[in-house]
Design a protein around this motif. Structure first.
Motif, PDB file in Angstrom:
ATOM      1  N   SER A 167       0.119  -0.348   9.597  1.00 35.83           N
ATOM      2  CA  SER A 167      -0.349   1.183   8.285  1.00 35.83           C
ATOM      3  C   SER A 167       1.208   1.469   7.557  1.00 35.83           C
ATOM      4  O   SER A 167       1.780   1.852   6.687  1.00 35.83           O
ATOM      5  N   ALA A 170       3.427  -0.905   6.483  1.00 36.48           N
ATOM      6  CA  ALA A 170       3.435  -1.702   5.424  1.00 36.48           C
ATOM      7  C   ALA A 170       3.563   0.051   3.916  1.00 36.48           C
ATOM      8  O   ALA A 170       4.369  -0.227   2.835  1.00 36.48           O
ATOM      9  N   TYR A 171       3.742   0.960   4.347  1.00 37.87           N
ATOM     10  CA  TYR A 171       3.846   2.474   3.663  1.00 37.87           C
ATOM     11  C   TYR A 171       5.865   1.953   3.838  1.00 37.87           C
ATOM     12  O   TYR A 171       6.203   2.483   2.882  1.00 37.87           O
ATOM     13  N   GLU A 173       7.950  -0.271   4.179  1.00 37.20           N
ATOM     14  CA  GLU A 173       8.181  -1.148   3.118  1.00 37.20           C
ATOM     15  C   GLU A 173       8.012  -1.192   1.418  1.00 37.20           C
ATOM     16  O   GLU A 173       8.044  -1.314   0.387  1.00 37.20           O
ATOM     17  N   ALA A 174       6.752  -0.452   1.444  1.00 30.93           N
ATOM     18  CA  ALA A 174       6.357   0.068  -0.505  1.00 30.93           C
ATOM     19  C   ALA A 174       7.889   1.371  -0.678  1.00 30.93           C
ATOM     20  O   ALA A 174       7.516   0.840  -1.706  1.00 30.93           O
ATOM     21  N   VAL A 175       7.152   1.985   0.246  1.00 30.22           N
ATOM     22  CA  VAL A 175       7.840   2.892  -1.245  1.00 30.22           C
ATOM     23  C   VAL A 175       9.480   2.449  -0.942  1.00 30.22           C
ATOM     24  O   VAL A 175      10.052   3.511  -1.844  1.00 30.22           O
ATOM     25  N   THR A 176      10.144   1.984   0.478  1.00 27.33           N
ATOM     26  CA  THR A 176      11.699   1.668   0.700  1.00 27.33           C
ATOM     27  C   THR A 176      12.104   0.646  -1.117  1.00 27.33           C
ATOM     28  O   THR A 176      13.228   0.732  -1.694  1.00 27.33           O
ATOM     29  N   SER A 177      11.081  -0.185  -1.505  1.00 30.54           N
ATOM     30  CA  SER A 177      11.046  -1.271  -2.415  1.00 30.54           C
ATOM     31  C   SER A 177      11.146  -0.781  -2.933  1.00 30.54           C
ATOM     32  O   SER A 177      11.917  -0.588  -4.555  1.00 30.54           O
ATOM     33  N   THR A 178      10.044   0.375  -3.696  1.00 32.88           N
ATOM     34  CA  THR A 178       9.878   1.265  -5.087  1.00 32.88           C
ATOM     35  C   THR A 178      11.196   2.033  -5.270  1.00 32.88           C
ATOM     36  O   THR A 178      11.650   2.059  -6.684  1.00 32.88           O
TER      37      THR A 178
END
Length: 186
Positions: A167, A170-171, A173-178
């Motif tokens: 988790s 996953a967090y 990767e999500a915030v850096t891709s956003t």
């Protein structure tokens, strides 16, 4: 992504080493780089081993008085003049920060990183990895600070609490891709 990990250099129980190794493997398999304190002992060694064995890079930042325990096969090793410079270099080289289990040094690094973020001196995502409930008390204290008005920004803007490595990653990767998509206008 360059992931700075603050953690202990102590030899620890399996309840900490097994999840640390699993998280390290996720970093390496994900093609990420570990940026860490450079030690080749204890939990720091476990994480560096896991990242390298999974195909990732390791970038160490140590200090002269710890040179004797630095990892000899790090992809890159920087020796800072003191602990303050070490923390600054670790943050500079990182795209994100994960705080794992540790002692007073790790707690010092964690609070400094959060203080810098609170004052908008960096905007990198910060994850507190609460392995085996290690940071339950600290998590409760941070929530109290937030609820009682001691934090000028919401706690959720400062730190993400993760119960496991999957988790946490996953967090990140999500915030850096956003953030990358927003910076390119996509």
């Amino acid at each position: 992504m360059n992931i700075c990990v603050f953690l202990s250099a102590a030899d620890l129980d399996e309840r900490y080493t097994v999840p640390a190794r699993e998280f390290a493997e996720l970093i390496g398999k994900g093609g990420h780089t570990l940026v860490w304190g450079g030690s080749d002992s204890g939990l720091m060694k476990v994480v560096a081993d896991g990242v390298q064995q999974a195909g990732g890079r390791v970038v160490g930042v140590s200090v002269d008085f710890l040179r004797a325990v630095t990892r000899p096969d790090a992809d890159e090793m920087v020796i800072a003049k003191d602990l303050a410079e070490r923390k600054a270099l670790l943050l500079t080289k990182a795209d994100a920060v994960v705080i794992m289990v540790g002692g007073t040094g790790t707690l010092d690094e964690a609070t400094e990183i959060l203080e810098l973020k609170k004052h908008a001196l960096h905007s990198k995502p910060v994850v507190l990895l609460n392995t085996a409930g290690f940071y339950d008390g600290l998590k409760q204290q941070f929530r109290r600070m937030d609820e009682e008005g001691f934090l000028p920004v919401p706690l959720t803007d400062l730190v993400f609490f993760a119960e496991d490595g999957a988790s946490a990653l996953a967090y990140l990767e999500a915030v850096t891709s956003t953030a990358a998509a927003e910076s390119t206008g996509a």
